[in-house]
Design a protein around this motif. Structure first.
Motif, short mmCIF file in Angstrom:
data_model
loop_
_atom_site.label_atom_id
_atom_site.label_comp_id
_atom_site.label_asym_id
_atom_site.label_seq_id
_atom_site.Cartn_x
_atom_site.Cartn_y
_atom_site.Cartn_z
N PHE A 110 -16.91 9.96 3.03
CA PHE A 110 -17.30 11.28 2.56
C PHE A 110 -16.27 12.31 3.03
N ASN A 111 -16.18 13.43 2.28
CA ASN A 111 -15.44 14.57 2.82
C ASN A 111 -16.32 15.27 3.86
N GLU A 112 -15.82 16.35 4.45
CA GLU A 112 -16.49 16.92 5.62
C GLU A 112 -17.87 17.48 5.32
N ASP A 113 -18.08 18.02 4.11
CA ASP A 113 -19.41 18.57 3.80
C ASP A 113 -20.22 17.64 2.89
N SER A 114 -19.77 16.40 2.76
CA SER A 114 -20.50 15.36 2.02
C SER A 114 -20.74 15.70 0.56
N THR A 115 -19.84 16.48 -0.04
CA THR A 115 -19.97 16.80 -1.47
C THR A 115 -19.10 15.89 -2.33
N VAL A 116 -18.12 15.26 -1.71
CA VAL A 116 -17.19 14.38 -2.43
C VAL A 116 -17.11 13.04 -1.71
N ALA A 117 -17.21 11.96 -2.47
CA ALA A 117 -16.98 10.62 -1.93
C ALA A 117 -15.58 10.18 -2.35
N ILE A 118 -14.88 9.51 -1.45
CA ILE A 118 -13.51 9.04 -1.71
C ILE A 118 -13.49 7.53 -1.53
N SER A 119 -12.95 6.83 -2.51
CA SER A 119 -12.95 5.36 -2.47
C SER A 119 -11.55 4.83 -2.70
N GLY A 120 -11.31 3.62 -2.19
CA GLY A 120 -10.04 2.93 -2.41
C GLY A 120 -10.31 1.48 -2.74
N GLY A 121 -9.50 0.91 -3.64
CA GLY A 121 -9.83 -0.43 -4.12
C GLY A 121 -8.66 -1.38 -4.24
N ARG A 122 -9.00 -2.59 -4.65
CA ARG A 122 -8.00 -3.64 -4.89
C ARG A 122 -7.15 -3.33 -6.12
N ASP A 123 -7.56 -2.35 -6.90
CA ASP A 123 -6.78 -1.93 -8.07
C ASP A 123 -5.69 -0.92 -7.67
N ASN A 124 -5.47 -0.76 -6.35
CA ASN A 124 -4.42 0.12 -5.80
C ASN A 124 -4.72 1.61 -6.00
N ALA A 125 -5.95 1.94 -6.39
CA ALA A 125 -6.27 3.32 -6.72
C ALA A 125 -7.17 3.96 -5.67
N VAL A 126 -6.97 5.27 -5.47
CA VAL A 126 -7.87 6.11 -4.68
C VAL A 126 -8.59 7.03 -5.66
N MET A 127 -9.91 7.10 -5.54
CA MET A 127 -10.69 7.93 -6.47
C MET A 127 -11.59 8.88 -5.71
N CYS A 128 -11.73 10.10 -6.25
CA CYS A 128 -12.61 11.12 -5.66
C CYS A 128 -13.77 11.36 -6.63
N TRP A 129 -14.99 11.41 -6.06
CA TRP A 129 -16.19 11.52 -6.87
C TRP A 129 -17.01 12.73 -6.43
N ASP A 130 -17.38 13.57 -7.38
CA ASP A 130 -18.27 14.70 -7.10
C ASP A 130 -19.70 14.18 -7.16
N ILE A 131 -20.34 14.05 -6.00
CA ILE A 131 -21.67 13.45 -5.98
C ILE A 131 -22.79 14.49 -6.07
N ARG A 132 -22.43 15.76 -6.19
CA ARG A 132 -23.46 16.79 -6.38
C ARG A 132 -23.92 16.84 -7.83
N THR A 133 -23.08 16.39 -8.74
CA THR A 133 -23.42 16.45 -10.16
C THR A 133 -23.80 15.06 -10.66
N ARG A 134 -24.17 14.97 -11.90
CA ARG A 134 -24.50 13.67 -12.51
C ARG A 134 -23.28 13.05 -13.19
#
Length: 309
Positions: A110-134
């Motif tokens: 999570f970022n510091e205020d838990s509004t964004v999740a950040i993930s990393g994968g075997r596909d060599n990609a880093v992704m940021c997700w806004d978890i406050r919205t749908r």
């Protein structure tokens, strides 16, 4: 420098979820999460070893998990099923399932205020997700790495991503800049010091490296443990004075940050087994280690030990 007290075993938890892939404290260290090869996440009281909740919904092994910082009411988890799940802690129900990775997801935070999740994968990609919205698509995708992302970490202004391609990539959120610091060895884990001045990088050549966040320069190296091509995690204790790492020989090692010498070699098990995942308590001199199906709680907090007597 703070005085060093040896760590002793406090509790052993049989997680009963196959092999434990990762173990993590929540933000204040009150609870911990274990991620299993049985596709489940379990929430524990690490002091008593009491199981509080089980979260099931992934279709493959769970590789990482993190609990939100605001009220600890949400968990985000990563799995080899290529998905990230956002969980309600109290009900145990998946709130949202996020899919955009083309391969298994290795790490999440999570970022510091838990509004964004950040993930990393075997596909060599880093992704940021806004978890406050749908919204189910990532709000940002970074594909600069040439190999699997092994760790993502963040603070108020930066996102750090470690990769098996031997580089630490720093994304400066304020100015939109990318800095790539080449270590030259596959990086299996990355941790920040509490003062956010340094990064601790566990590498596949059996060396833990201390790096300066601003310059990317190498400050120190810590040697003595073994990695043998396993993904061995490392960390830094709450006092920012001692570095800890797992090892493939059933031990864990604690190093002095400044002098780089081994302060304690902790025998986790006489039966061998790789000590691959660990977590350091955010406030106390306490650590979690994962080996096979068990989680071990070690403490050097004398006050806690005296209270138990």
């Amino acid at each position: 420098m703070p005085e060093f007290n040896n760590f002793n075993l406090k509790t052993t938890i049989d997680c009963k979820q196959g092999a434990v892939r990762a173990v993590r404290y929540n933000v204040d260290g009150t609870y911990c999460l274990s991620c299993g090869s049985d596709k489940k996440i379990k929430l524990w009281n690490p002091g008593s070893g009491l199981l509080l909740k089980t979260y099931g919904g992934h279709a493959d092994e769970v590789t990482d998990a993190a609990q939100g910082s605001c009220d600890s009411s949400y968990i985000v988890s990563a799995s080899l099923d290529k998905s990230i799940i956002y969980w309600d802690v109290s009900t145990g129900a998946p709130v949202r399932r996020l899919r955009s990775h083309a391969g298994g997801v290795r790490c999440v935070c999570f970022n510091e205020d838990s509004t964004v999740a950040i993930s990393g994968g075997r596909d060599n990609a880093v992704m940021c997700w806004d978890i406050r919205t749908r919204r189910l698509d990532p709000i940002q995708v970074m594909k600069e790495a040439c190999d699997c992302i092994t760790t993502v970490a963040t603070n108020e202004n930066r996102i750090y991503a470690a990769s098996l391609d031997g580089c630490v990539r720093t994304y400066d959120i304020r100015v939109g800049e990318l800095t790539c610091d080449k270590v030259g060895e596959p990086i299996t884990y990355l941790a920040q010091t509490r003062d956010e001045q340094c990064l601790v990088a566990g590498c596949q050549d059996g060396v833990v490296r201390l790096m300066d966040c601003e310059t990317g320069g190498l400050l120190s190296e810590y040697k003595g443990h073994r990695s043998d091509d396993y993904h061995i995690e490392c960390g830094i204790l709450a006092n920012d004075a001692h570095i800890v790492t797992g090892s493939t020989d059933g031990d864990a090692f604690i190093y002095d940050l400044l002098e780089t010498k081994i302060l304690q070699r902790i025998r986790i098990s006489d039966n061998g087994g790789v000590v691959h995942s660990l977590a350091t308590h955010p406030k106390r001199q306490e650590m979690l280690f994962a080996r096979r199906r068990d989680v071990y709680v070690f403490t050097a907090d004398l006050q806690i030990e005296e209270e138990q007597l």
